[in-house]
Motif scaffolding. Structure first.
Motif, PDB file in Angstrom:
ATOM      1  N   GLY A 203       5.163  15.514  10.195  1.00 36.52           N
ATOM      2  CA  GLY A 203       4.966  14.931   8.873  1.00 36.52           C
ATOM      3  C   GLY A 203       5.463  13.517   8.687  1.00 36.52           C
ATOM      4  N   SER A 204       6.029  12.915   9.729  1.00 32.74           N
ATOM      5  CA  SER A 204       6.523  11.538   9.564  1.00 32.74           C
ATOM      6  C   SER A 204       5.444  10.509   9.912  1.00 32.74           C
ATOM      7  CB  SER A 204       7.762  11.300  10.425  1.00 32.74           C
ATOM      8  OG  SER A 204       7.424  11.195  11.792  1.00 32.74           O
ATOM      9  N   GLY A 205       4.704  10.755  10.977  1.00 29.96           N
ATOM     10  CA  GLY A 205       3.669   9.831  11.402  1.00 29.96           C
ATOM     11  C   GLY A 205       4.182   8.616  12.141  1.00 29.96           C
ATOM     12  N   SER A 206       5.486   8.453  12.233  1.00 28.64           N
ATOM     13  CA  SER A 206       6.078   7.279  12.862  1.00 28.64           C
ATOM     14  C   SER A 206       6.498   7.606  14.292  1.00 28.64           C
ATOM     15  CB  SER A 206       7.289   6.809  12.065  1.00 28.64           C
ATOM     16  OG  SER A 206       7.857   5.664  12.655  1.00 28.64           O
TER      17      SER A 206
ATOM     18  N   MET B 119       0.843  -1.181   0.000  1.00 29.79           N
ATOM     19  CA  MET B 119       0.000   0.000   0.000  1.00 29.79           C
ATOM     20  C   MET B 119       0.883   1.237   0.000  1.00 29.79           C
ATOM     21  SD  MET B 119      -3.134   0.978   2.514  1.00 29.79           S
ATOM     22  CE  MET B 119      -2.259   1.456   3.978  1.00 29.79           C
ATOM     23  N   LEU B 120       0.393   2.271  -0.632  1.00 33.16           N
ATOM     24  CA  LEU B 120       1.118   3.519  -0.660  1.00 33.16           C
ATOM     25  C   LEU B 120       1.206   4.086   0.745  1.00 33.16           C
ATOM     26  CD1 LEU B 120      -0.599   5.091  -3.787  1.00 33.16           C
ATOM     27  CD2 LEU B 120       1.597   3.900  -3.704  1.00 33.16           C
ATOM     28  N   GLU B 121       2.394   4.474   1.149  1.00 32.82           N
ATOM     29  CA  GLU B 121       2.586   5.005   2.494  1.00 32.82           C
ATOM     30  C   GLU B 121       2.188   6.475   2.543  1.00 32.82           C
ATOM     31  OE1 GLU B 121       3.444   3.453   5.435  1.00 32.82           O
ATOM     32  OE2 GLU B 121       3.140   1.696   4.200  1.00 32.82           O
ATOM     33  N   SER B 122       1.426   6.817   3.525  1.00 26.16           N
ATOM     34  CA  SER B 122       1.050   8.196   3.780  1.00 26.16           C
ATOM     35  C   SER B 122       1.266   8.460   5.259  1.00 26.16           C
ATOM     36  CB  SER B 122      -0.413   8.434   3.407  1.00 26.16           C
ATOM     37  OG  SER B 122      -1.262   7.726   4.300  1.00 26.16           O
ATOM     38  N   VAL B 123       1.238   9.719   5.636  1.00 26.87           N
ATOM     39  CA  VAL B 123       1.379  10.054   7.046  1.00 26.87           C
ATOM     40  C   VAL B 123       0.249   9.401   7.841  1.00 26.87           C
ATOM     41  CG1 VAL B 123       1.363  11.944   8.724  1.00 26.87           C
ATOM     42  CG2 VAL B 123       2.582  12.213   6.572  1.00 26.87           C
ATOM     43  N   THR B 124      -0.946   9.407   7.264  1.00 29.13           N
ATOM     44  CA  THR B 124      -2.089   8.810   7.955  1.00 29.13           C
ATOM     45  C   THR B 124      -1.888   7.321   8.172  1.00 29.13           C
ATOM     46  OG1 THR B 124      -3.561  10.467   6.983  1.00 29.13           O
ATOM     47  CG2 THR B 124      -4.588   8.470   7.866  1.00 29.13           C
ATOM     48  N   ALA B 125      -1.493   6.609   7.131  1.00 25.77           N
ATOM     49  CA  ALA B 125      -1.283   5.165   7.245  1.00 25.77           C
ATOM     50  C   ALA B 125      -0.156   4.857   8.227  1.00 25.77           C
ATOM     51  CB  ALA B 125      -0.980   4.558   5.879  1.00 25.77           C
ATOM     52  N   THR B 126       0.913   5.625   8.171  1.00 27.19           N
ATOM     53  CA  THR B 126       2.036   5.420   9.086  1.00 27.19           C
ATOM     54  C   THR B 126       1.611   5.699  10.522  1.00 27.19           C
ATOM     55  OG1 THR B 126       3.589   6.023   7.339  1.00 27.19           O
ATOM     56  CG2 THR B 126       4.424   6.082   9.586  1.00 27.19           C
TER      57      THR B 126
END
Length: 115
Positions: free
Chosen positions: A54-57, A1-8
């Motif tokens: 902006g990383s989400g991690s 899946m395409l990684e996004s800030v939300t998904a991360t």
């Protein structure tokens, strides 16, 4: 899946919630162990900061509870653990639904683009 800030961020939240669930189970298992101090998992502040940058991690941290102890030195409170467990389960369900909805939207968009 395409990684996004939300998904991360959702993935990081699921990791933190999973760790919290394991800690709650360990706390309850040790409710009568003399000298045992409950574990508390923290990740929300780190996750909030990671989304803002902006990383989400974000990484969860496990700390020993500083709550008062009983005479045997144990500080596990079954009521606290039960409420925390309910909250954790509900948050986990919400995060998995949100991640599933995002994956579904990406899959649908890819399907429409290739048609």
């Amino acid at each position: 899946m395409l990684e996004s800030v939300t998904a991360t961020a959702l993935s990081s939240a699921l990791d933190g919630l999973s760790l919290r669930q394991r800690s709650i189970a360990e706390n309850i298992a040790n409710i009568n162990t003399p000298g045992y101090h409950a574990k508390r998992v923290q990740f929300e502040d780190a996750l909030r900061a990671a989304v803002a940058d902006g990383s989400g991690s974000a990484q969860a941290s496990v700390e020993r509870s500083l709550e008062p102890t009983r005479l045997n030195g144990n500080n596990v409170n079954l009521d606290t653990e039960t409420l925390s467990n309910i909250d954790t389960v509900l948050r986990y369900q919400f995060a998995t639904q949100a991640l599933g909805a995002q994956a579904s939207a990406v899959t649908k968009a890819i399907g429409q683009a290739s048609a």
